[in-house]
Design an enzyme around this catalytic site. Structure first.
Site, PDB file in Angstrom:
ATOM      1  N   TYR A   1       0.848  -1.186   0.000  1.00  0.00           N
ATOM      2  CA  TYR A   1       0.000   0.000   0.000  1.00  0.00           C
ATOM      3  C   TYR A   1       0.888   1.243   0.000  1.00  0.00           C
ATOM      4  O   TYR A   1       2.089   1.173   0.291  1.00  0.00           O
ATOM      5  CB  TYR A   1      -0.861   0.037   1.259  1.00  0.00           C
ATOM      6  CG  TYR A   1      -2.086  -0.839   1.265  1.00  0.00           C
ATOM      7  CD1 TYR A   1      -3.071  -0.712   0.292  1.00  0.00           C
ATOM      8  CD2 TYR A   1      -2.297  -1.758   2.286  1.00  0.00           C
ATOM      9  CE1 TYR A   1      -4.221  -1.485   0.322  1.00  0.00           C
ATOM     10  CE2 TYR A   1      -3.442  -2.543   2.333  1.00  0.00           C
ATOM     11  CZ  TYR A   1      -4.401  -2.397   1.346  1.00  0.00           C
ATOM     12  OH  TYR A   1      -5.538  -3.167   1.393  1.00  0.00           O
TER      13      TYR A   1
ATOM     14  N   GLU B   1      -5.510  -1.463   8.514  1.00  0.00           N
ATOM     15  CA  GLU B   1      -5.421  -1.273   9.968  1.00  0.00           C
ATOM     16  C   GLU B   1      -4.506  -0.099  10.295  1.00  0.00           C
ATOM     17  O   GLU B   1      -3.874  -0.057  11.351  1.00  0.00           O
ATOM     18  CB  GLU B   1      -4.955  -2.553  10.688  1.00  0.00           C
ATOM     19  CG  GLU B   1      -5.942  -3.678  10.636  1.00  0.00           C
ATOM     20  CD  GLU B   1      -6.079  -4.294   9.260  1.00  0.00           C
ATOM     21  OE1 GLU B   1      -7.193  -4.284   8.704  1.00  0.00           O
ATOM     22  OE2 GLU B   1      -5.072  -4.784   8.712  1.00  0.00           O
TER      23      GLU B   1
ATOM     24  N   GLU C   1      -5.805 -10.390  -1.600  1.00  0.00           N
ATOM     25  CA  GLU C   1      -5.463 -10.442  -0.172  1.00  0.00           C
ATOM     26  C   GLU C   1      -5.832 -11.828   0.356  1.00  0.00           C
ATOM     27  O   GLU C   1      -7.010 -12.112   0.585  1.00  0.00           O
ATOM     28  CB  GLU C   1      -6.193  -9.367   0.632  1.00  0.00           C
ATOM     29  CG  GLU C   1      -5.742  -7.954   0.335  1.00  0.00           C
ATOM     30  CD  GLU C   1      -6.341  -6.934   1.298  1.00  0.00           C
ATOM     31  OE1 GLU C   1      -6.931  -7.353   2.324  1.00  0.00           O
ATOM     32  OE2 GLU C   1      -6.216  -5.730   1.021  1.00  0.00           O
TER      33      GLU C   1
ATOM     34  N   ASN D   1      -9.527   0.761  -2.804  1.00  0.00           N
ATOM     35  CA  ASN D   1      -9.342  -0.435  -1.995  1.00  0.00           C
ATOM     36  C   ASN D   1     -10.639  -0.877  -1.338  1.00  0.00           C
ATOM     37  O   ASN D   1     -11.209  -0.134  -0.545  1.00  0.00           O
ATOM     38  CB  ASN D   1      -8.295  -0.175  -0.907  1.00  0.00           C
ATOM     39  CG  ASN D   1      -7.996  -1.429  -0.110  1.00  0.00           C
ATOM     40  OD1 ASN D   1      -7.577  -2.441  -0.668  1.00  0.00           O
ATOM     41  ND2 ASN D   1      -8.236  -1.381   1.183  1.00  0.00           N
ATOM     42  N   GLU D   2     -11.106  -2.082  -1.690  1.00  0.00           N
ATOM     43  CA  GLU D   2     -12.313  -2.652  -1.101  1.00  0.00           C
ATOM     44  C   GLU D   2     -13.447  -1.626  -1.059  1.00  0.00           C
ATOM     45  O   GLU D   2     -14.138  -1.470  -0.053  1.00  0.00           O
ATOM     46  CB  GLU D   2     -12.013  -3.196   0.305  1.00  0.00           C
ATOM     47  CG  GLU D   2     -11.038  -4.367   0.299  1.00  0.00           C
ATOM     48  CD  GLU D   2     -10.807  -4.965   1.659  1.00  0.00           C
ATOM     49  OE1 GLU D   2     -10.744  -6.193   1.765  1.00  0.00           O
ATOM     50  OE2 GLU D   2     -10.671  -4.197   2.633  1.00  0.00           O
TER      51      GLU D   2
ATOM     52  N   TYR E   1       0.734  -9.866  12.768  1.00  0.00           N
ATOM     53  CA  TYR E   1      -0.252 -10.462  11.866  1.00  0.00           C
ATOM     54  C   TYR E   1      -0.158 -11.985  11.790  1.00  0.00           C
ATOM     55  O   TYR E   1      -0.821 -12.602  10.988  1.00  0.00           O
ATOM     56  CB  TYR E   1      -0.107  -9.858  10.460  1.00  0.00           C
ATOM     57  CG  TYR E   1      -1.420  -9.821   9.686  1.00  0.00           C
ATOM     58  CD1 TYR E   1      -2.278  -8.743   9.812  1.00  0.00           C
ATOM     59  CD2 TYR E   1      -1.791 -10.858   8.841  1.00  0.00           C
ATOM     60  CE1 TYR E   1      -3.475  -8.698   9.113  1.00  0.00           C
ATOM     61  CE2 TYR E   1      -2.997 -10.831   8.143  1.00  0.00           C
ATOM     62  CZ  TYR E   1      -3.828  -9.747   8.284  1.00  0.00           C
ATOM     63  OH  TYR E   1      -5.022  -9.696   7.592  1.00  0.00           O
TER      64      TYR E   1
END
Length: 591
Positions: free
Chosen positions: A53, A99, A234, A157-158, A303
Site C-alpha cells: 500500500y 489497519e 489479499e 481499496n475494497e 499479523y
C-alpha cells in the site's frame, strides 16, 4: 522495458505466461535498513512479487507538505525490489484500510466540517489531485513499461465495502492514467455480490480478498469477471490484534492447505500479510462496526505472518515454501540458501528512569494554548495525532454531580484541581463521572488520547478529542483553554527528580550500549503510554495486552548513550524498564 498484461485467463510478462506469487510488505512499517532483508526472505520463500500500500497520511502529513524520505522513501523501496528482480504491485489509492490510522487518509481532511470522503465530492477530489501530482510521477518511472518493477496498480481499496459511487471510481482511474500510469489497473473486494458490484470498474481487472474457501470465492468472482486470470489480492493468512484481545494465530498447515488449493485452481495469490511489521508512532488504526464498539489496533502488526514482526521466518514460512517447491517440482532448500542471517538480538537488562517531567507543568512548553468557548476536536486546532488537553474553571461550591462528555474520542483522563478522578472511554457505554466542586471553585482538566482513527467501515469520519461538548449536570461548560499535544517534539521538556504520584508524566533514562542489536522493551508494571528511543516514537503500550513488549530495531539505536523517554498516563509499580531479547505478544504487562 517489459509488458505485463492479461491474455485470456492468464497474466503474461513479455508474452510469456506468469503466475504471481506475491507477499504484502509495507515499507512504512519497517525501518529502511531492513527493507532488503525482508525482500530477500520473500524471494527465498519462492515468491516473485511484493505488494505494498501507499498511505496518503504518511506522505502528506500537512496540507501541501510532502514527505518522501526515511521510512517514507518509497523510491528506495522500489529500487531494492528491482535489484532483487521482484515484480511490484502498488496500491496507491487514497484509502488503504490496512489497519492504518484513518485508513491512510490524512486527518487534516476532517478540519472541513463539510468534507465528504471516498465519493465524487470536489473538495475531496481536489486534495487527491494535488497528492497524485506529487506521488504518481514518482511511481510512473518505476513501471515495467519504463524498465522498472511495477506491474500493476490499484484504483481504490475494497470500495464495495464502503460505497457504490462509480463516478468516483472512474475519476480515480482517469486521474492515474492522465498522470502517466500505463500498467495494469485493478480493484479488490470481498467475494460477495454487493461488494463486487459496488467496487468494480468496467474494463479494470477485478480481484478478490478472502482467507478461506477459495473454490466458492473464485466462483463468485467469475460471475463478475467472466474472463481474465483469477487472483486473490489479499489472502488473509493471519490477522491483526486489538488491545485487550488475545494475539491472533492460525495454524501453518491450514494456511498451506488453502494456498495449495489456490495454486491448483491456477490462480495468482498475494499473501496479506507476508511480513506485517510495526505500527510505529501513532499510526495504528481502529475498528468500529457498531457506533460505540470501538477497538483500537495494537502497536505490533505481527499479523501471525510468515515473517514475524522482527522479520524472522516462522513455521508458516516453512509450510508455504514447501507448497511452492512442491508445485514447482523442486526442493525448498535451493531457495533457502538465499536467506540472510538472522538479526542479532540483545538483552540490555534493567534501566532505571533517572528523571521525570510532569505533563501538566509542561503544557506551555509543549504547545501553544488555544482559547475557545467550547472544546474543539483535534482537527479544528490543526492537530492530527497524540493527545489533547482541555482546561476550564468551574464555580463552586457544587454537590456531587455527573460530568458528561457527550462524545469523547477516544479515552479521557479527568482531573479536578489536578487530582485524578477517573477515566471515560469511548469503547464503553458509560460516558460520565461523578465530581464535587469545593467552595471557591475548581479547575477541571481533561486529557484525551487519540487511540487511532477508524480505518474501515461506516464510521470512517472519526474526529478526535471532545467533539460534542461537556456538561456538569444539565449545564454546559464554556470557556476552555486547549493544549494540542501531538508529542512529536519533546526537546523542550524540563526534567527533575523522579517522584511518586499519579499524574501523567514523562520519564527519561540513558542507556549506554557497546553494540546496537534488535531488542524489546518490556513494559511490565507500567499502565498505559508511549515510548520513545532517541526521539523515535516506538508506539503505545497498555497493560490490557496482548502485547507486553515493544520492538526496537537495531538501526534505531547507536553505539554509546541512547535516550529513552516513557510517557506514562497513570503510574507504574517501579520507575524502571527492562530490555530483553524475547518478544511477548500474548500476555499482559501487569506483572
Amino acid at each position: 522495458m517489459g509488458i505485463f498484461e492479461v491474455r485470456e485467463n492468464v497474466f503474461t510478462y513479455d508474452n510469456e505466461p506468469v503466475r504471481l506469487v506475491s507477499g504484502a510488505v509495507h515499507y512504512f512499517r519497517i525501518v529502511p535498513e531492513y527493507w532488503r532483508d525482508r525482500l530477500l526472505k520473500l524471494k527465498a520463500c519462492g515468491f516473485n512479487t511484493v505488494e505494498t500500500y501507499v498511505p496518503w497520511n504518511f506522505h502528506e502529513p500537512k496540507p501541501g507538505q510532502y514527505r518522501f524520505d526515511g521510512m517514507a522513501d518509497i523510491e528506495r523501496f522500489l529500487r531494492a525490489a528491482a535489484e532483487l528482480e521482484l515484480f511490484v504491485i502498488v496500491r496507491p489509492s487514497p484509502y488503504i484500510c490496512a489497519e492504518w490510522e484513518f485508513g491512510g487518509l490524512p486527518a487534516w481532511l476532517l478540519a472541513d466540517s463539510d468534507m465528504q470522503l471516498r465519493c465524487y465530492y470536489k473538495p475531496f477530489l481536489d486534495r487527491i489531485d494535488a497528492y497524485y501530482d506529487e506521488l504518481l510521477p514518482r511511481l510512473a518511472k518505476y513501471q515495467c513499461t519504463q524498465g522498472g518493477p511495477i506491474i500493476a496498480m490499484q484504483i481504490e481499496n475494497e470500495y464495495g465495502s464502503y460505497g457504490n459511487d462509480s463516478r468516483y471510481l472512474h475519476y480515480l482511474k482517469e486521474a492515474m492514467v492522465s498522470r502517466g500510469i500505463d500498467v495494469l489497473l485493478f480493484t479488490s473486494d470481498g467475494p460477495t455480490d454487493a461488494l463486487l458490484q459496488g467496487g468494480s470498474v468496467p474494463g479494470v481487472l477485478a480481484t478478490a480478498n478472502f482467507g478461506s474457501s477459495p473454490v466458492s470465492s473464485f466462483a463468485k468472482l467469475r460471475e463478475y469477471e467472466a474472463e481474465g486470470p483469477l487472483m486473490c489480492m489479499e489472502y488473509w493468512n493471519g490477522w491483526f490484534d486489538h488491545w485487550g484481545k488475545p494475539h491472533h494465530t492460525r495454524e501453518a498447515d491450514d494456511v498451506a492447505s488453502v494456498f495449495s488449493e489456490m495454486l491448483e485452481a491456477g490462480a495468482s495469490v498475494n499473501f496479506y500479510m507476508f511480513h506485517g511489521g510495526t505500527n510505529f508512532g501513532f499510526y495504528n488504526g481502529a475498528n468500529c462496526q457498531l457506533y460505540n464498539h470501538y477497538e483500537p489496533t495494537a502497536t505490533s502488526y505481527d499479523y501471525d505472518a510468515p515473517l514475524d514482526e522482527t522479520g524472522q521466518p516462522t513455521a508458516k514460512y516453512e509450510a508455504v515454501s514447501e507448497v511452492l517447491a512442491r508445485h514447482a517440482g523442486q526442493s525448498s532448500d535451493i531457495l533457502h540458501g538465499m536467506l540472510p542471517a538472522p538479526a542479532e538480538r540483545a538483552a540490555y537488562g534493567r534501566v532505571e528512569m533517572q528523571e521525570q517531567a510532569n505533563l501538566f507543568g509542561q503544557l506551555n512548553a509543549l504547545s501553544e494554548a488555544v482559547r475557545s468557548p467550547v472544546p474543539l476536536p483535534m482537527e479544528k486546532v490543526g492537530q492530527s495525532y497524540g493527545f489533547i488537553c482541555y482546561t476550564t474553571h468551574i464555580t463552586g461550591p457544587r454537590p456531587m454531580e455527573q460530568l458528561h462528555l457527550q462524545e469523547v474520542r477516544d479515552r479521557a483522563l479527568v482531573f479536578v484541581n489536578d487530582a485524578f478522578i477517573g477515566v471515560i472511554e469511548r469503547a464503553t457505554m458509560e460516558q460520565t463521572l461523578s465530581i464535587e466542586v469545593p467552595e471557591g471553585g475548581a479547575e477541571l482538566r481533561i486529557l484525551v488520547e487519540n487511540m487511532g482513527r477508524v480505518n474501515y467501515g461506516p464510521y470512517l469520519k472519526d474526529r478526535k478529542g471532545i467533539t460534542e461538548g461537556v456538561r456538569l449536570g444539565f449545564q454546559f461548560l464554556f470557556d476552555w483553554t486547549i493544549h494540542p499535544l501531538p508529542l512529536d517534539e519533546l526537546s523542550q521538556l524540563a526534567y527533575g527528580a523522579v517522584e511518586e504520584h499519579n499524574q501523567p508524566s514523562f520519564y527519561r533514562a540513558n542507556l549506554p550500549i557497546e553494540q546496537p542489536a534488535d531488542t524489546f522493551i518490556d513494559m511490565s508494571g507500567w499502565t498505559k503510554g508511549v515510548v520513545y528511543v532517541n526521539g523515535f516514537n516506538l508506539g503505545r503500550y497498555w497493560n490490557r495486552g496482548p502485547q507486553q513488549t515493544l520492538y526496537v530495531p537495531a538501526p534505531l539505536l547507536r553505539k554509546g548513550v541512547n535516550e529513552i523517554i516513557v510517557f506514562e498516563q497513570h503510574g507504574m509499580k517501579e520507575p524502571s524498564i527492562r530490555l530483553t531479547d524475547n518478544h511477548v505478544l500474548n500476555g499482559t504487562n501487569e506483572g
